[in-house]
Design an enzyme around this catalytic site. Structure first.
Site, PDB file in Angstrom:
ATOM      1  N   ASP A  13      49.901  54.276  14.945  1.00 22.14           N
ATOM      2  CA  ASP A  13      50.994  53.940  16.283  1.00 22.14           C
ATOM      3  C   ASP A  13      51.428  55.340  16.824  1.00 22.14           C
ATOM      4  OD1 ASP A  13      53.251  53.587  18.084  1.00 22.14           O
ATOM      5  OD2 ASP A  13      54.366  52.708  15.745  1.00 22.14           O
ATOM      6  N   ILE A  14      50.925  55.746  18.387  1.00 23.16           N
ATOM      7  CA  ILE A  14      50.592  56.062  19.216  1.00 23.16           C
ATOM      8  C   ILE A  14      51.924  57.035  19.285  1.00 23.16           C
ATOM      9  CG2 ILE A  14      51.246  55.426  21.318  1.00 23.16           C
ATOM     10  CD1 ILE A  14      49.061  57.370  22.143  1.00 23.16           C
ATOM     11  N   GLY A  35      52.386  45.775  25.003  1.00 24.61           N
ATOM     12  CA  GLY A  35      51.842  46.768  24.740  1.00 24.61           C
ATOM     13  C   GLY A  35      52.497  48.112  24.286  1.00 24.61           C
ATOM     14  N   ASP A  37      52.705  50.606  25.908  1.00 27.41           N
ATOM     15  CA  ASP A  37      53.787  51.264  27.280  1.00 27.41           C
ATOM     16  C   ASP A  37      54.923  50.829  26.868  1.00 27.41           C
ATOM     17  OD1 ASP A  37      55.507  51.952  29.558  1.00 27.41           O
ATOM     18  OD2 ASP A  37      54.429  50.296  30.714  1.00 27.41           O
ATOM     19  N   SER A 125      43.757  50.924  30.013  1.00 25.90           N
ATOM     20  CA  SER A 125      43.085  49.460  30.555  1.00 25.90           C
ATOM     21  C   SER A 125      42.108  48.971  29.516  1.00 25.90           C
ATOM     22  CB  SER A 125      42.299  50.030  31.349  1.00 25.90           C
ATOM     23  OG  SER A 125      42.574  50.549  32.387  1.00 25.90           O
ATOM     24  N   GLY A 127      43.442  46.997  27.065  1.00 27.35           N
ATOM     25  CA  GLY A 127      43.657  45.586  26.146  1.00 27.35           C
ATOM     26  C   GLY A 127      44.262  44.940  27.534  1.00 27.35           C
TER      27      GLY A 127
END
Length: 176
Positions: A13-14, A35, A37, A125, A127
């Site tokens: 998880d970022i 997503g 974001d 890009s 996803g």
């Protein structure tokens, strides 16, 4: 600058990465979405949302164009900065690779301005924007590996084993 970032890969998880900066695969509004974001906005809290609203009210009234990047503080995240970039939507009839490359280069440029030494990237890009994952991985890894930067380590944080495997294949291909 003649340095290049060391590229590493991880599954996770970022929003949990302990790096100086994390990259948000944002939409042009900068006001959150789905997503990566949405996850970053939820984890960072109101401070991030307010920073993005300030950008929209001042320097980016029309939003952030594809291929560009901008930084904000990171709110409740352990990172100090969130670097937002808008990747291009994939098109089968128009080559937009230059915009995807620009997204990564611009993130590194902003990171250098902020004196960031560690950064975490998502698969920009790949996803909802529909980029074929192998091609997105090749562009991401090649661009980050070859762009001069003072960033010492760039980690691609991938959400699942299949995506990790594709990025790993692209990384081995580049080093090959």
């Amino acid at each position: 600058m003649s340095n290049h970032a060391a590229v590493t890969l991880t599954i996770g998880d970022i929003t949990h990465q302990r790096t100086d900066a994390i990259v948000n695969a944002a939409n042009s509004s900068l006001l959150g979405g789905g997503g990566v974001d949405g996850a970053i906005h939820r984890a960072a809290g109101r401070e991030l949302q307010e920073a993005c609203r300030r950008l929209r009210a001042t320097t980016l009234p029309n939003g952030l164009p594809a291929g560009q990047a901008v930084a904000t503080t990171a709110g409740r995240l352990s990172a100090q900065w969130v670097i937002h970039t808008v990747g291009p939507i994939w098109s089968p009839i128009e080559d937009r690779t230059h915009l995807l490359m620009s997204s990564y280069r611009e993130c590194l440029r902003v990171a250098d301005e902020l004196a960031v030494t560690t950064i975490a990237f998502p698969a920009v890009s790949a996803g909802a924007y529909g980029w074929p994952v192998l091609e997105a991985a090749r562009v991401a890894i090649t661009t980050v590996s070859t762009t001069p930067t003072q960033v010492a380590e760039a980690t691609f944080v991938l959400h699942d084993e299949p995506t990790f495997g594709i990025f790993e294949a692209a990384l081995l291909e580049l080093r090959g």
